[in-house]
Design an enzyme around this catalytic site. Structure first.
Site, PDB file in Angstrom:
ATOM      1  N   HIS A 165       0.824  -1.228   0.000  1.00  0.00           N
ATOM      2  CA  HIS A 165       0.000   0.000   0.000  1.00  0.00           C
ATOM      3  C   HIS A 165       0.850   1.267   0.000  1.00  0.00           C
ATOM      4  O   HIS A 165       0.316   2.374  -0.034  1.00  0.00           O
ATOM      5  CB  HIS A 165      -0.984  -0.014   1.176  1.00  0.00           C
ATOM      6  N   GLU A 180      -2.583  13.407   1.272  1.00  0.00           N
ATOM      7  CA  GLU A 180      -3.585  13.040   2.296  1.00  0.00           C
ATOM      8  C   GLU A 180      -4.139  14.312   2.941  1.00  0.00           C
ATOM      9  O   GLU A 180      -5.348  14.545   2.951  1.00  0.00           O
ATOM     10  CB  GLU A 180      -2.936  12.122   3.343  1.00  0.00           C
ATOM     11  N   HIS A 222       5.757  11.112   4.340  1.00  0.00           N
ATOM     12  CA  HIS A 222       5.633  11.027   5.803  1.00  0.00           C
ATOM     13  C   HIS A 222       6.885  10.450   6.432  1.00  0.00           C
ATOM     14  O   HIS A 222       7.297   9.328   6.113  1.00  0.00           O
ATOM     15  CB  HIS A 222       4.429  10.132   6.164  1.00  0.00           C
ATOM     16  N   HIS A 271       7.667   7.036   4.119  1.00  0.00           N
ATOM     17  CA  HIS A 271       6.896   6.441   3.036  1.00  0.00           C
ATOM     18  C   HIS A 271       6.114   7.543   2.328  1.00  0.00           C
ATOM     19  O   HIS A 271       6.122   8.697   2.769  1.00  0.00           O
ATOM     20  CB  HIS A 271       5.934   5.363   3.583  1.00  0.00           C
TER      21      HIS A 271
HETATM   22  N1  LIG Z   1       0.355   7.262   6.933  1.00  0.00           N
HETATM   23  S1  LIG Z   1       0.854   7.412   8.443  1.00  0.00           S
HETATM   24  O1  LIG Z   1      -0.239   7.941   9.252  1.00  0.00           O
HETATM   25  O2  LIG Z   1       2.081   8.197   8.492  1.00  0.00           O
HETATM   26  C1  LIG Z   1       1.241   5.831   9.096  1.00  0.00           C
HETATM   27  C2  LIG Z   1       2.460   5.629   9.759  1.00  0.00           C
HETATM   28  C3  LIG Z   1       2.774   4.368  10.288  1.00  0.00           C
HETATM   29  C4  LIG Z   1       1.859   3.316  10.169  1.00  0.00           C
HETATM   30  C5  LIG Z   1       2.208   1.983  10.765  1.00  0.00           C
HETATM   31  O3  LIG Z   1       3.324   1.757  11.177  1.00  0.00           O
HETATM   32  N2  LIG Z   1       1.235   1.031  10.825  1.00  0.00           N
HETATM   33  C6  LIG Z   1       1.530  -0.273  11.393  1.00  0.00           C
HETATM   34  C7  LIG Z   1       1.244  -0.299  12.869  1.00  0.00           C
HETATM   35  F1  LIG Z   1       2.035   0.563  13.500  1.00  0.00           F
HETATM   36  F2  LIG Z   1       1.448  -1.517  13.344  1.00  0.00           F
HETATM   37  F3  LIG Z   1      -0.009   0.060  13.106  1.00  0.00           F
HETATM   38  C8  LIG Z   1       0.643   3.532   9.511  1.00  0.00           C
HETATM   39  C9  LIG Z   1       0.336   4.795   8.976  1.00  0.00           C
HETATM   40 ZN   LIG Z   2       1.553   8.010   5.530  1.00  0.00          ZN
END
Ligand SMILES: NS(=O)(=O)c1ccc(C(=O)NCC(F)(F)F)cc1
Ligand SMILES: [Zn+2]
Length: 258
Positions: free
Chosen positions: A63, A104, A117, A92
């Site tokens: 994703h 976003e 990000h 990412h």
């Molecule tokens: N797009 S965002 O908000 O920067 C964003 C940053 C990090 C994670 C992430 O590590 N998900 C995996 C976890 F931590 F196990 F839940 C998801 C979204």
């Molecule tokens: Zn992100």
């Protein structure tokens, strides 16, 4: 439900079924409406100290495409709205299939073609995953940078040049150790919006201090096209991997600039 994604059958409108917090009061992203933000003279610049990485991966997780050093690399973020030191975890991207969409966060309803990000976690926790689950908006600090099409971004070129090697979901490559992540950041991290929010992908945990910079970074059209060649888990272009804006509810968005 099929694993979450951004298609019609598994996209943001479906996420609440597995993650009821999707309809929470501290969700991200949001539309940053300049007429509703409040200047806070106490918001100082941020300081990011990114040290060279010995072994870092650049990967396609189905994703997004993500740069991730091995744990405990020693890169840190302090200052701005942050009360303590945060450790760097990964960066990412989110992008669109054309230049009119992809970010976003939005500014007065305007979307940029992409958003970068930088994810950091509160160092008072034993690990990143503990920080995500620590409760409250101080678990993670995410720096958001809008990307717009313009000059080639030399600092991001070592990363965008690797994109063809991670075209398919589940693939990864090792990043050359001379990659200088600090060079991606503007010299001074001064003008930003900040508010309490969430992860923008499931599990949508409300654990993020968001810091979104006013000044976009530039990438070339060729660099944008590299992102648009990335394929997701269903074999479709990954572009469009952004969540639409969420309601602000009774949150305040503060700015470090007038
Ligand atoms: N797009 S965002 O908000 O920067 C964003 C940053 C990090 C994670 C992430 O590590 N998900 C995996 C976890 F931590 F196990 F839940 C998801 C979204
Ligand atoms: Zn992100």
């Amino acid at each position: 439900m099929a694993p979450w994604g951004y298609e019609k059958d598994n996209g943001p409108a479906h996420w609440h079924k597995d993650c009821p917090i999707a309809n929470g009061k501290n969700q991200s992203p949001i539309d940053l409406i300049n007429g509703e933000v409040k200047y806070d003279s106490g918001l100082k610049p941020l300081t990011a100290k990114y040290v060279p990485f010995s072994d870092a991966k650049f990967l396609n997780n189905g994703h997004s495409v993500q740069f991730q050093p091995s744990a405990g690399n020693g890169s840190e973020l302090t200052g701005g709205p942050l009360a303590v030191k945060y450790n760097f975890e990964q960066f990412h991207f989110h992008w669109g299939n054309n230049d009119t969409e992809g970010s976003e966060h939005r500014v007065d309803g305007k979307m940029y073609p992409a958003e970068l990000h930088f994810v950091h976690w509160n160092s008072t926790n034993p690990s990143f995953k503990d920080a995500v689950g620590s409760g409250g908006p101080n678990g993670l600090a995410v720096l958001g940078f809008f990307l717009k099409v313009g000059a080639e971004n030399a600092a991001l070129k070592p990363i965008t040049d690797l994109i063809p090697k991670v075209k398919d979901a589940g693939t990864s490559v090792t990043v050359p150790s001379n990659f200088d992540m600090q060079a991606i950041l503007p010299a001074t991290l001064t003008d930003y919006y900040t508010y309490d929010g969430s992860l923008t992908t499931p599990p949508l945990a409300e654990c993020v201090k968001w810091i979104v910079f006013k000044q976009p970074l530039e990438v070339s059209a060729a660099q944008m096209e590299a992102f648009r060649s990335v394929i997701n888990r269903d074999g479709k272009p990954m572009g469009g991997n952004y969540r639409p804006p969420c309601p602000l509810h009774d949150r305040a968005v503060k700015t470090s600039f007038k």
